[in-house]
Motif scaffolding. Structure first.
Motif, PDB file in Angstrom:
ATOM      1  N   LEU A   1       0.861  -1.179   0.000  1.00 23.57           N
ATOM      2  CA  LEU A   1       0.000   0.000   0.000  1.00 23.57           C
ATOM      3  C   LEU A   1       0.896   1.227   0.000  1.00 23.57           C
ATOM      4  O   LEU A   1       1.848   1.303   0.793  1.00 23.57           O
ATOM      5  N   LEU A   2       0.614   2.171  -0.878  1.00 23.16           N
ATOM      6  CA  LEU A   2       1.397   3.393  -0.881  1.00 23.16           C
ATOM      7  C   LEU A   2       1.026   4.250   0.317  1.00 23.16           C
ATOM      8  O   LEU A   2      -0.001   4.038   0.976  1.00 23.16           O
ATOM      9  N   SER A   3       1.842   5.247   0.604  1.00 21.90           N
ATOM     10  CA  SER A   3       1.789   5.936   1.892  1.00 21.90           C
ATOM     11  C   SER A   3       0.419   6.529   2.210  1.00 21.90           C
ATOM     12  O   SER A   3      -0.005   6.539   3.361  1.00 21.90           O
TER      13      SER A   3
ATOM     14  N   ARG B   1       8.341  -4.191  -2.836  1.00 20.67           N
ATOM     15  CA  ARG B   1       8.491  -3.653  -1.495  1.00 20.67           C
ATOM     16  C   ARG B   1       8.700  -2.149  -1.571  1.00 20.67           C
ATOM     17  O   ARG B   1       9.172  -1.610  -2.571  1.00 20.67           O
ATOM     18  N   LEU B   2       8.369  -1.463  -0.478  1.00 16.03           N
ATOM     19  CA  LEU B   2       8.405  -0.007  -0.413  1.00 16.03           C
ATOM     20  C   LEU B   2       9.616   0.438   0.404  1.00 16.03           C
ATOM     21  O   LEU B   2       9.969  -0.184   1.407  1.00 16.03           O
ATOM     22  N   SER B   3      10.254   1.524  -0.027  1.00 12.80           N
ATOM     23  CA  SER B   3      11.341   2.100   0.768  1.00 12.80           C
ATOM     24  C   SER B   3      10.770   2.721   2.038  1.00 12.80           C
ATOM     25  O   SER B   3       9.562   2.969   2.154  1.00 12.80           O
TER      26      SER B   3
ATOM     27  N   GLY C   1       8.879   5.843   1.530  1.00  7.46           N
ATOM     28  CA  GLY C   1       7.697   5.709   0.684  1.00  7.46           C
ATOM     29  C   GLY C   1       7.835   6.255  -0.720  1.00  7.46           C
ATOM     30  O   GLY C   1       6.865   6.272  -1.477  1.00  7.46           O
ATOM     31  N   ASN C   2       9.034   6.658  -1.117  1.00  9.62           N
ATOM     32  CA  ASN C   2       9.223   7.274  -2.436  1.00  9.62           C
ATOM     33  C   ASN C   2       9.794   6.336  -3.485  1.00  9.62           C
ATOM     34  O   ASN C   2       9.913   6.707  -4.654  1.00  9.62           O
TER      35      ASN C   2
ATOM     36  N   ILE D   1      14.413  -0.624  -9.592  1.00 11.21           N
ATOM     37  CA  ILE D   1      14.252   0.410  -8.575  1.00 11.21           C
ATOM     38  C   ILE D   1      13.470   1.550  -9.211  1.00 11.21           C
ATOM     39  O   ILE D   1      13.919   2.151 -10.200  1.00 11.21           O
ATOM     40  N   MET D   2      12.287   1.836  -8.653  1.00 14.88           N
ATOM     41  CA  MET D   2      11.355   2.761  -9.287  1.00 14.88           C
ATOM     42  C   MET D   2      11.077   3.966  -8.403  1.00 14.88           C
ATOM     43  O   MET D   2      10.804   3.823  -7.205  1.00 14.88           O
TER      44      MET D   2
END
Length: 829
Positions: free
Chosen positions: A717-719, A760-762, A765-766, A779-780
């Motif tokens: 889920l994004l931030s 996976r999310l950093s 969140g970016n 890496i996106m």
């Protein structure tokens, strides 16, 4: 009035005394440039910033001077700067970093462009003070940036000035030829390289890609962010299975599309100029003073064509074989035809009337190699391994010996001294067989590849071997020690690398890439600067979590259970502890870093005490009826949500170790994520993406499901929790609008290589980390989540399965075949 005059005197004094070669002035003026012995030459970069760093003994950078490159009316006036040559210490390394500015010769043709290209990127040069002082002029160029990017990780990790000097020289030799024509390749060639005059002194892969490299730097990218080693390619209408090369022509066995004839006069732009219609071309070979094309045409046998005029091949004759003709080798006037159950030897002394000379029964053969004296045939005989056949009398071939490999032998090649066989052994990878005693072959070495080893060919220097490995691409393996072959590099192709051939007069290879046609590749210098270390685990890691300080990583490692690895020194990871479990699938760390919650397949959920990381202990097992794939925790860590495959989603009270409720009927959950509100669970089932309302744990309800275009493996889920990213197999990343959970909608899919297995999310969140199987790690940048951009593609040695950010720029990746890969995504910054 007096104050005004005084002020003007001050300004006049400043302008007349300012040394425009020093950092005290904002930029170099259009005055004399003859004494400026540094040149920034992407093309000539005007008004760029130059930072000059001293490299300390620990590898840290100490800024010494800041300069600015000159502008001017003439091209030769542009890009010059003060290198501070006289002030450099002899035995110290220095880094020159040039960034920004305007490129006045973006195509390096030596002619000033009418409109310059804005440069957003950087070019760098690293050299020892004594080397810089020994030359009258230094250039910071594409060549110096290539070399810098190849050595950057050794500067940042475990820097040793003496070893670094040797490494730097090695990388210069693998980048350039002899620029200054002094008979050797060394730092002087790098310092004097001029992209206008010396393009042809770059090795082929960089020479052919110099325009692409320049454009990447202009855009602010690093050279190796998305680099590949394909220097030319063309698709073919069928499936490219095999190739033969004659001068500037490639003949492609293109299966049901016959033989495609490709002109490679411009190797970077192969062009199909004609074709020969056959039934099912498996292999091609050129014989008889190189004017005959022999085609292994499957069930239609052997076909012979006159190719004295490649643009207009003409049919000569055919020979009907017993079985399906799939591979051919030729010597003098003989054709050796491999069929699944036979080796047939055909005499073409009269190519208009081919005659059977002899035959030999095989089990399941795929290909053949002949000894240099044509007295022995070595047959790759599928699951029966290899057969060595005496063909000194072609009319009566006799078995010398057989050797059973433990894979499926597809192809083989001989060492130059003919004492060893290198065998492409299918899923068993590369085998090295000692045949010094031809009657008793012995396996002396092996190398496991990631997919299926189909074909092998030796590099020109015979110290490396190239293996076509299907969807995993081409492996470059160092065989300097044949008893211990080691990975030198891997290069992905566009589709399915099947057969590989070597150009006779150049150290480049040609890959028959099935549905993507042919790929021409320069594999002499395959690098990935971002992988700084690796560590083999007893079994590949299916999931990863990391301690809050980023120094310890926890792996769910299948049959090897929980593995704990210390990465406090990223260049030297070390296993510090392990806990035995049944079949660890997923791990999640408690907020206090004292416990691991582990989804353990048929053994349900395990809770492991890791307060002593050298001796982790299972303290509780909560059985589940299905196959526990994944686990998520409530914010207070009193409730676990377990994705239990056919048995649905279980809601488990961790204090009482009881299953509170189970949700079924929506598929077979593989991953599970909680919303920040703790009211919703999002899960993937492969076939769909499902939302479950858990606000009332006594009555959880499926509120929506949506099909994705691929196979939904993993989800984040994004931030702001209005969007979800799903790793959707061959569809890449699928973006789903979850702002209204009752009204889900697929917004778009973003292609990420072959197969997106995980996302996976950093921590900020970016950034999204997409594990894309044999295509590596994507890496996106997701600062604009509806329009993410690919920043880097890290080429992993095998299949990238799962990755997580450990700390800052350190990423830990699980590679299915090659263990843990420790990646520093900022090593080139």
């Amino acid at each position: 009035m007096i104050k005004r005059i005084f002020f003007l005197i001050i300004i006049f004094t400043y302008l007349t005394s300012c040394d425009f070669n020093s950092s005290s002035c904002p930029k170099y003026s259009n005055g004399s440039i003859n004494h400026l012995n540094g040149i920034a030459q992407l093309g000539n970069l005007g008004e760029a910033t130059v930072e000059i760093y001293k490299i300390e003994n620990d590898g840290s950078l100490n800024l010494q001077w800041t300069e600015y490159t000159s502008d001017g009316n003439l091209l030769e006036e542009i890009g010059r700067f003060n290198s501070h040559l006289e002030e450099l210490e002899e035995n110290v390394f220095y880094l020159y970093k040039v960034y920004g500015g305007k490129d006045w010769d973006s195509n390096d043709d030596g002619i000033k462009d009418e409109i310059p290209v804005k440069n957003k990127g950087v070019i760098r040069l690293i050299a020892k003070g004594s080397d810089i002082k020994s030359t009258s002029e230094i250039r910071v160029t594409i060549a110096s940036e290539i070399v810098y990017e190849k050595v950057a990780k050794y500067l940042k990790y475990n820097f040793d000035p003496e070893l670094f000097s040797s490494l730097l020289n090695k990388e210069i030799k693998s980048t350039l030829d002899d620029v200054n024509l002094d008979g050797q390749v060394d730092i002087k060639d790098l310092l004097s390289f001029n992209p206008v005059k010396n393009k042809n002194d770059l090795i082929e892969v960089y020479r052919y890609k110099i325009g692409e490299i320049t454009r990447s730097i202009h855009k602010g990218e690093h050279i190796f962010d998305k680099f590949n080693y394909i220097i030319g390619s063309t698709d073919t209408p069928g499936k490219a299975i095999s190739t033969a090369i004659l001068n500037n022509i490639i003949y492609v066995a293109d299966y049901t599309s016959g033989v495609q004839i490709v002109d490679i006069s411009d190797i970077s732009n192969p062009v199909i100029i004609n074709s020969v219609s056959t039934d099912s071309a498996y292999d091609v070979n050129i014989v008889n003073d190189k004017s005959l094309l022999i085609v292994a045409d499957g069930a239609s046998g052997i076909k012979i064509y006159d190719i004295s005029s490649p643009e207009n091949p003409s049919f000569i004759s055919f020979f009907e074989t017993i079985d399906t003709a799939i591979d051919i080798e030729t010597v003098r006037n003989l054709i050796f035809v491999v069929e699944p159950s036979n080796l047939q030897i055909i005499d073409i002394s009269d190519p208009y009337n081919p005659v059977l000379k002899g035959s030999f029964t095989t089990d399941n053969s795929y290909s053949i190699e002949l000894s240099s004296d044509a007295s022995k045939a070595f047959v790759a005989d599928g699951t029966s391994g290899i057969k060595i056949i005496d063909i000194s009398d072609p009319s009566d071939p006799q078995l010398t010996t057989s050797f059973d490999t433990d894979g499926k032998s597809f192809s083989l090649t001989l060492s130059p001294d003919e004492t060893k066989l290198y065998v492409a052994d299918g899923i068993a990878g590369l085998k090295v067989i000692d045949i010094t005693n031809i009657f008793t072959p012995v396996e002396i070495g092996r190398f496991n590849t990631a997919w299926i080893a189909y074909d092998v060919v030796l590099a020109s220097n015979n110290s490396k071997i190239y293996i076509s490995d299907g969807y995993a691409g081409v492996y470059i393996v160092d065989i300097t020690d044949p008893q211990s072959p080691s990975l030198s590099g891997v290069c992905r192709t566009k589709n399915n690398a099947y057969k590989i051939d070597k150009f006779p007069d150049r150290d480049i290879v040609l890959v028959a890439d099935m549905d993507a046609g042919i790929q021409i590749m320069d594999l002499k210098d395959v690098k990935d600067p971002y992988i700084i270390s690796s560590l083999e685990l007893p079994s590949y890691a299916k999931d990863i979590d990391v301690s809050s300080d980023g120094s310890t990583v926890y792996f769910a490692s299948g049959a090897a259970g929980l593995q704990i690895v210390d990465i406090s020194q990223p260049a030297n990871p070390e296993i510090t502890g392990a806990a035995e479990t049944s079949n660890a699938q997923s791990v999640i760390l408690s907020s206090d870093n004292q416990k691991i919650y582990l989804a353990d397949a048929l053994d349900g959920l395990k809770i492991i005490d890791i307060s002593n990381p050298t001796n982790p202990t299972v303290i509780k097992t909560i059985d589940t009826p299905g196959f526990a794939y994944d686990v998520a925790l409530s914010a207070d860590e009193t409730v676990a949500y377990v994705a239990d495959d056919t048995q649905g989603l279980h809601i488990i009270d961790l204090q009482t170790s009881t299953i509170l409720n189970t949700v079924t009927g929506f598929g077979r959950p593989r991953s599970v994520v909680l919303s920040s509100s703790q009211n919703l669970v999002f899960t993937t089932t492969g076939l769909n993406f499902t939302v479950i309302d858990i606000s009332d744990t006594d009555n959880p309800q499926v509120i929506n499901s949506i099909d994705t275009p691929g196979y939904a493996n993993d989800v984040i889920l994004l931030s702001n929790e209005t969007l979800a990213y799903i790793s959707d197999a061959t569809s890449g990343i699928t973006v789903v609008d979850i702002s209204d959970p009752y009204n889900l909608s697929v917004l778009k899919s973003i292609k990420t290589g072959l197969y997106a297995s995980s996302v996976r999310l950093s921590k900020d969140g970016n950034t999204a980390y997409v594990s894309a199987s044999y295509s590596g790690l994507y890496i996106m940048d997701i600062t604009d989540p509806l329009n993410p951009t690919i920043k880097k593609i890290i080429k992993t040695p095998g299949s990238a399965f799962r990755a997580i950010q450990a700390k800052d720029s350190i990423i830990i990746l699980s590679d299915r075949e090659f263990g843990i890969q420790v990646i520093d995504s900022s090593v080139l910054e």
